[in-house]
Scaffold this motif. Structure first.
Motif, PDB file in Angstrom:
ATOM      1  N   SER A 139      19.590 -15.407  -1.624  1.00 46.27           N
ATOM      2  CA  SER A 139      18.686 -15.983  -2.599  1.00 46.27           C
ATOM      3  C   SER A 139      18.593 -17.481  -2.429  1.00 46.27           C
ATOM      4  O   SER A 139      19.444 -18.107  -1.822  1.00 46.27           O
ATOM      5  CB  SER A 139      19.164 -15.675  -4.023  1.00 46.27           C
ATOM      6  OG  SER A 139      20.395 -16.315  -4.275  1.00 46.27           O
TER       7      SER A 139
ATOM      8  N   PHE B 164      14.341 -22.295  -7.058  1.00 40.11           N
ATOM      9  CA  PHE B 164      13.074 -23.021  -7.045  1.00 40.11           C
ATOM     10  C   PHE B 164      13.279 -24.352  -7.750  1.00 40.11           C
ATOM     11  O   PHE B 164      13.894 -24.417  -8.797  1.00 40.11           O
ATOM     12  CB  PHE B 164      11.990 -22.278  -7.830  1.00 40.11           C
ATOM     13  CG  PHE B 164      11.803 -20.859  -7.478  1.00 40.11           C
ATOM     14  CD1 PHE B 164      11.165 -20.016  -8.364  1.00 40.11           C
ATOM     15  CD2 PHE B 164      12.233 -20.327  -6.270  1.00 40.11           C
ATOM     16  CE1 PHE B 164      10.948 -18.691  -8.060  1.00 40.11           C
ATOM     17  CE2 PHE B 164      12.026 -19.004  -5.963  1.00 40.11           C
ATOM     18  CZ  PHE B 164      11.382 -18.181  -6.862  1.00 40.11           C
TER      19      PHE B 164
ATOM     20  N   ALA C  78      18.820  -9.483  -5.450  1.00 44.89           N
ATOM     21  CA  ALA C  78      17.463  -9.555  -4.909  1.00 44.89           C
ATOM     22  C   ALA C  78      16.593  -8.418  -5.442  1.00 44.89           C
ATOM     23  O   ALA C  78      17.087  -7.353  -5.803  1.00 44.89           O
ATOM     24  CB  ALA C  78      17.504  -9.509  -3.386  1.00 44.89           C
TER      25      ALA C  78
ATOM     26  N   ASN D   6      10.232 -11.203  -0.519  1.00 49.99           N
ATOM     27  CA  ASN D   6      10.448 -12.624  -0.296  1.00 49.99           C
ATOM     28  C   ASN D   6       9.404 -13.432  -1.069  1.00 49.99           C
ATOM     29  O   ASN D   6       8.510 -12.876  -1.705  1.00 49.99           O
ATOM     30  CB  ASN D   6      10.461 -12.982   1.197  1.00 49.99           C
ATOM     31  CG  ASN D   6       9.128 -12.737   1.879  1.00 49.99           C
ATOM     32  OD1 ASN D   6       8.066 -12.888   1.277  1.00 49.99           O
ATOM     33  ND2 ASN D   6       9.178 -12.368   3.158  1.00 49.99           N
ATOM     34  N   ARG D   7       9.488 -14.745  -0.985  1.00 49.63           N
ATOM     35  CA  ARG D   7       8.687 -15.605  -1.846  1.00 49.63           C
ATOM     36  C   ARG D   7       7.189 -15.514  -1.551  1.00 49.63           C
ATOM     37  O   ARG D   7       6.367 -15.502  -2.450  1.00 49.63           O
ATOM     38  CB  ARG D   7       9.189 -17.042  -1.736  1.00 49.63           C
ATOM     39  CG  ARG D   7      10.492 -17.265  -2.489  1.00 49.63           C
ATOM     40  CD  ARG D   7      11.147 -18.585  -2.135  1.00 49.63           C
ATOM     41  NE  ARG D   7      10.322 -19.756  -2.372  1.00 49.63           N
ATOM     42  CZ  ARG D   7      10.146 -20.327  -3.574  1.00 49.63           C
ATOM     43  NH1 ARG D   7      10.710 -19.793  -4.645  1.00 49.63           N
ATOM     44  NH2 ARG D   7       9.407 -21.405  -3.692  1.00 49.63           N
TER      45      ARG D   7
ATOM     46  N   MET E  67       5.906 -12.181  -2.915  1.00 54.83           N
ATOM     47  CA  MET E  67       5.754 -12.206  -4.364  1.00 54.83           C
ATOM     48  C   MET E  67       4.521 -13.006  -4.763  1.00 54.83           C
ATOM     49  O   MET E  67       3.774 -12.624  -5.661  1.00 54.83           O
ATOM     50  CB  MET E  67       6.986 -12.777  -5.048  1.00 54.83           C
ATOM     51  CG  MET E  67       6.873 -12.777  -6.572  1.00 54.83           C
ATOM     52  SD  MET E  67       8.414 -13.099  -7.460  1.00 54.83           S
ATOM     53  CE  MET E  67       8.585 -14.852  -7.194  1.00 54.83           C
TER      54      MET E  67
ATOM     55  N   MET F 243       5.333 -21.130  -9.061  1.00 54.93           N
ATOM     56  CA  MET F 243       6.401 -21.245  -8.078  1.00 54.93           C
ATOM     57  C   MET F 243       6.246 -22.592  -7.381  1.00 54.93           C
ATOM     58  O   MET F 243       5.133 -23.081  -7.226  1.00 54.93           O
ATOM     59  CB  MET F 243       6.314 -20.108  -7.035  1.00 54.93           C
ATOM     60  CG  MET F 243       6.454 -18.719  -7.594  1.00 54.93           C
ATOM     61  SD  MET F 243       6.118 -17.433  -6.337  1.00 54.93           S
ATOM     62  CE  MET F 243       7.490 -17.690  -5.214  1.00 54.93           C
TER      63      MET F 243
ATOM     64  N   VAL G 261      13.735 -13.188  -3.338  1.00 55.11           N
ATOM     65  CA  VAL G 261      13.625 -13.530  -4.758  1.00 55.11           C
ATOM     66  C   VAL G 261      14.693 -12.793  -5.554  1.00 55.11           C
ATOM     67  O   VAL G 261      14.935 -11.603  -5.331  1.00 55.11           O
ATOM     68  CB  VAL G 261      12.231 -13.148  -5.285  1.00 55.11           C
ATOM     69  CG1 VAL G 261      12.094 -13.479  -6.757  1.00 55.11           C
ATOM     70  CG2 VAL G 261      11.145 -13.845  -4.474  1.00 55.11           C
ATOM     71  N   THR G 262      15.335 -13.511  -6.489  1.00 52.32           N
ATOM     72  CA  THR G 262      16.376 -12.906  -7.313  1.00 52.32           C
ATOM     73  C   THR G 262      15.832 -12.424  -8.652  1.00 52.32           C
ATOM     74  O   THR G 262      14.701 -12.742  -9.045  1.00 52.32           O
ATOM     75  CB  THR G 262      17.490 -13.919  -7.586  1.00 52.32           C
ATOM     76  OG1 THR G 262      16.957 -14.980  -8.388  1.00 52.32           O
ATOM     77  CG2 THR G 262      18.073 -14.456  -6.293  1.00 52.32           C
TER      78      THR G 262
ATOM     79  N   MET H  68      14.979 -15.325 -10.952  1.00 48.50           N
ATOM     80  CA  MET H  68      13.794 -16.006 -10.441  1.00 48.50           C
ATOM     81  C   MET H  68      12.532 -15.202 -10.746  1.00 48.50           C
ATOM     82  O   MET H  68      11.526 -15.741 -11.227  1.00 48.50           O
ATOM     83  CB  MET H  68      13.902 -16.206  -8.930  1.00 48.50           C
ATOM     84  CG  MET H  68      14.985 -17.135  -8.479  1.00 48.50           C
ATOM     85  SD  MET H  68      15.066 -17.108  -6.669  1.00 48.50           S
ATOM     86  CE  MET H  68      16.549 -18.074  -6.404  1.00 48.50           C
ATOM     87  N   ALA H  69      12.590 -13.900 -10.469  1.00 49.93           N
ATOM     88  CA  ALA H  69      11.443 -13.034 -10.731  1.00 49.93           C
ATOM     89  C   ALA H  69      11.094 -13.052 -12.212  1.00 49.93           C
ATOM     90  O   ALA H  69       9.923 -13.031 -12.595  1.00 49.93           O
ATOM     91  CB  ALA H  69      11.753 -11.613 -10.269  1.00 49.93           C
TER      92      ALA H  69
ATOM     93  N   VAL I  48       9.225 -16.417 -13.022  1.00 50.31           N
ATOM     94  CA  VAL I  48       7.868 -16.423 -12.471  1.00 50.31           C
ATOM     95  C   VAL I  48       6.983 -15.437 -13.225  1.00 50.31           C
ATOM     96  O   VAL I  48       5.823 -15.726 -13.547  1.00 50.31           O
ATOM     97  CB  VAL I  48       7.884 -16.105 -10.970  1.00 50.31           C
ATOM     98  CG1 VAL I  48       6.462 -15.961 -10.432  1.00 50.31           C
ATOM     99  CG2 VAL I  48       8.627 -17.198 -10.208  1.00 50.31           C
TER     100      VAL I  48
END
Length: 542
Positions: free
Chosen positions: A26, A29, A86, A148-149, A152, A194, A207-208, A211-212, A215
């Motif tokens: 991970s 951001f 993740a 991944n970023r 997403m 993001m 992405v963890t 984090m998800a 966002v």
């Protein structure tokens, strides 16, 4: 944003947190670190008592997790929140499906070899694929791969349908972003959903869970705010355009189901500025026609009287002395009122309740009309399983008639248990009958009028046709569906171009009946969201 709206999107976003995620690397951001925390204006739970790993939750996510936990929106796994795990493709798909309210009961739309009906994620993947939010890799979906970023970014932009945005600062590692994701990465950075560290987006980092969550909350919050602002703006603009269209199309309103009362009613209840001479012209036509017909508008269709009563009530005119005629008197004859079928009692009740009019007593009729008789007639026509239809022995309900029946029963919903039960069954049926695009079908075709009558019914009951989850399918509401029938210039289609011809106006043809009904449905919704009397409750008219 009001507290009520805020809690609504917090509820949806926080539901997403409860998905159990797989292990993976991970990164953090910059836009989600301790310098820009997510502030939740709510009582925050003591996370340390809920999760043994609470110390590992990043400061920028701590309050959000705490507030969600306090309201039982989020749960951990074996006493842990696992914020650094993740997200897999299957798990992120479920997050979006729940957040957007996608219909997970639809027929199979996918043929991925690695997604079986027995998998827990099948309904979410199927619904998201059907909605055009996710894709696969040939014959595979790869549900257990991490997100991944850049992936997403692409998925979330597609899910929320936002327009491309440009960031205020350059994304210095944009060259390392895959070509198919560059536009979406720029958009999420531009919207500040993001970012990254030191202007680096780090597109290939996974992405963890926390984090998800952040966002997702930002995206959903943006959607709610935009829906409130742009939705109201779009409705206001549509009302103005359609009001102008109606006034230029119906220049001489008369007693008529098309080009008459519904146009006058909609305009009068809209709040749009209309020259008083327009209503004066209509009233003069009503007086003239009544004199020509000696007060008898029709021998059987007593909805003629109902329409005129509603229009005159909306413009502040008396209905018991129009050119010397009492328009309420014909409604005293119950046997004639019901000759038109269910439409007769429905609109008689709506007209009588528009200004709490008393039914004249007529000793010459065989059965004196009472509001109780009208209500009982409507309740007696309920279709098994809920809802109403035009025919006496209909096997299935119809959205138009169900909407109209509910409109007529609305004043009695709170005080009459039988009415409430029937209306609730009707609402449940309407929720089930709603199409995947938020619309409604009648006579085999999705059409504006069916949607319009449902919106009038919901608005009268204080149900938000744009946001109530019962009336949102695949992220599309009944209001979205109706606006989709609008045509350039302010009119509305009965059936959209390319649709199925169901015997009314041809697909792609702007239709005055569809325009009238769509217009007063938008008026009904606009009155609801602004706290005004419902469309047919005219005690506010002097």
């Amino acid at each position: 944003m009001t507290r009520k709206k805020y809690l609504a999107w917090l509820l949806v976003a926080s539901i997403l947190f409860s998905v159990v995620f797989t292990n993976g690397a991970s990164i953090a951001f910059a836009a989600e670190d301790e310098n820009t925390p997510i502030t939740i204006q709510d009582e925050v739970a003591d996370i340390s008592k809920l999760y043994a790993d609470s110390a590992s939750i990043s400061p920028w996510a701590y309050e959000a997790v705490g507030a969600a936990s306090n309201r039982f929106f989020v749960e951990g796994s074996n006493g842990k929140f696992n914020p650094k795990k993740a997200v897999t493709r299957a798990e992120f798909t479920k997050m979006l499906a729940v957040m957007l309210g996608l219909d997970t009961t639809i027929e199979q739309a996918i043929s991925f070899k690695d997604v079986d009906r027995t998998n827990w994620f099948y309904p979410y993947v199927n619904a998201a694929y059907k909605a055009g939010i996710i894709n696969g890799y040939g014959e595979q979906f790869k549900p257990n791969d991490s997100i991944n970023r850049e992936q997403m970014a692409a998925i979330i932009v597609r899910a929320f349908g936002v327009e491309q945005a440009e960031p205020a600062v350059a994304v210095e590692d944009l060259s390392s972003v895959s070509a198919w994701a560059k536009g979406d990465v720029l958009t999420v950075v531009g919207l500040e959903w993001m970012q990254g560290y030191a202007n680096l987006f780090q597109p290939k980092a996974v992405v963890t869970r926390e984090m998800a969550a952040v966002v997702a909350m930002r995206a959903y919050g943006h959607k709610e705010q935009s829906a409130g602002d742009s939705g109201n703006s779009r409705i206001s603009k549509q009302l103005e355009e359609t009001a102008a269209y109606l006034q230029t199309t119906v220049t001489d309103p008369v007693i008529a189901s098309i080009g008459g009362e519904w146009t006058v009613l909609g305009l009068a209840r809209s709040g749009v500025t209309v020259q008083s001479t327009y209503y004066e012209k209509y009233y003069a036509n009503v007086e003239r026609i009544l004199k020509e017909k000696e007060g008898k508008l029709h021998s059987v269709k007593y909805t003629e009287y109902d329409r005129v009563i509603l229009a005159l009530s909306a413009i502040g005119k008396r209905v018991d002395d129009v050119a010397g005629y009492d328009l309420l008197k014909p409604l005293a004859d119950f046997n004639t009122v019901i000759k038109q079928g269910i439409n007769g009692p429905i609109f008689a009740l709506i007209a009588l309740d528009s200004k709490a009019y008393n039914i004249p007593v007529d000793p010459e009729v065989k059965v004196q009309t009472t509001k109780e008789l009208l209500i009982d007639f409507i309740l007696g026509r309920e279709v098994a399983g809920g809802g109403w239809a035009l025919g006496e022995d209909a096997a299935a309900a119809d959205p138009d008639i169900t909407g109209m029946a509910i409109q007529s029963l609305t004043p009695y919903y709170v005080t009459d248990a039988k009415v409430k039960a029937a209306v609730d069954r009707g609402l449940a049926w309407l929720s089930k009958a709603q199409q995947a695009d938020g619309g409604y079908k009648s006579w085999g075709s999705s059409n504006a009028e069916s949607i319009a009558q449902v919106i009038v019914a919901l608005s009268g009951l204080g149900i938000d046709a744009a946001k109530d989850p019962r009336f949102v399918k695949n992220g599309k509401s009944a209001l979205d569906a109706l606006l989709g029938f609008s045509a350039k210039g302010g009119g509305f289609y009965h059936v959209k171009p390319g649709g199925i011809d169901n015997g009314g106006a041809k697909p792609g043809e702007v239709d005055l009946m569809a325009t009238d009904q769509s217009f007063y449905a938008l008026v009904a919704y606009d009155r609801f969201v602004n706290g005004h009397n419902r469309l047919y409750e005219m005690s506010d008219v002097a």
